[in-house]
Design an enzyme around this catalytic site. Structure first.
Site, PDB file in Angstrom:
ATOM      1  N   ASP A  96       0.842  -1.193   0.000  1.00 60.99           N
ATOM      2  CA  ASP A  96       0.000   0.000   0.000  1.00 60.99           C
ATOM      3  C   ASP A  96       0.879   1.245   0.000  1.00 60.99           C
ATOM      4  OD1 ASP A  96       0.573   0.759   2.726  1.00 60.99           O
ATOM      5  OD2 ASP A  96      -0.884  -0.719   3.398  1.00 60.99           O
ATOM      6  N   ALA A  97       0.273   2.385  -0.227  1.00 61.34           N
ATOM      7  CA  ALA A  97       1.024   3.634  -0.380  1.00 61.34           C
ATOM      8  C   ALA A  97       1.811   4.001   0.873  1.00 61.34           C
ATOM      9  CB  ALA A  97       0.074   4.768  -0.752  1.00 61.34           C
TER      10      ALA A  97
END
Length: 163
Positions: free
Chosen positions: A16-17
């Protein structure tokens, strides 16, 4: 993906970011299933910076699997990293709380649901501050700089496939 990655190459899995670390890219579609499907029990190891130092029983709950979003996670390995790793600062920086200690643990999973590690540490009362994937199979990211990529040699591919 960056423009210098060859055509037909795609990520195996995801980060994920808010996460960092090892992400494999491949042009071999079957590799995705082999490395990611839980029936193959392929190991991925993460360093997780969490709030407060967990007691042994909190880590034991991770070993047994915890319930997140109404489902039980598979058992995993979790341990306090000793010594604590020296990791370069993150940009943007993590949340810092002057009166709340933090520490690094390692978690080794064979499944990987969306934001699973973050939800698992929250379930034991230790929110994740920073998450770095450091190993897939027996292949370690080492000291490769963030945002860089390179081809793996045959020996490294063998390490990725070991579990």
């Amino acid at each position: 993906m960056p423009g210098d990655v060859p055509a037909g190459v795609y990520p195996i899995g995801r980060l994920d970011a808010d996460s960092e670390g090892l992400l494999l890219l491949s042009d071999e579609p079957k590799l995705n299933e082999k490395l990611l499907h839980p029936r193959h029990a392929h190991r991925r190891t993460y360093w997780v910076q969490i709030e407060r130092v967990p007691a042994k029983d909190a880590l034991a709950r991770l070993w047994d699997g915890v319930t997140i979003q109404g489902r039980n996670t598979l058992p995993c390995r979790a341990w306090l990293l000793d010594p604590q790793p020296e990791v370069p600062p993150r940009n943007p920086p993590i949340r810092f709380r002057k009166n709340v200690a933090d520490c690094w643990i390692a978690i080794e999973l064979t499944e990987g649901k969306n934001r699973q590690v973050r939800r698992m540490t929250a379930a034991i009362g230790h929110p994740t501050l920073r998450l770095i994937r450091v190993q897939i199979g027996k292949f370690e990211v080492g000291d490769m700089a963030a945002g860089k990529w390179r081809l793996l040699n045959k020996a490294e591919i063998s390490l990725v496939l070991e579990s």
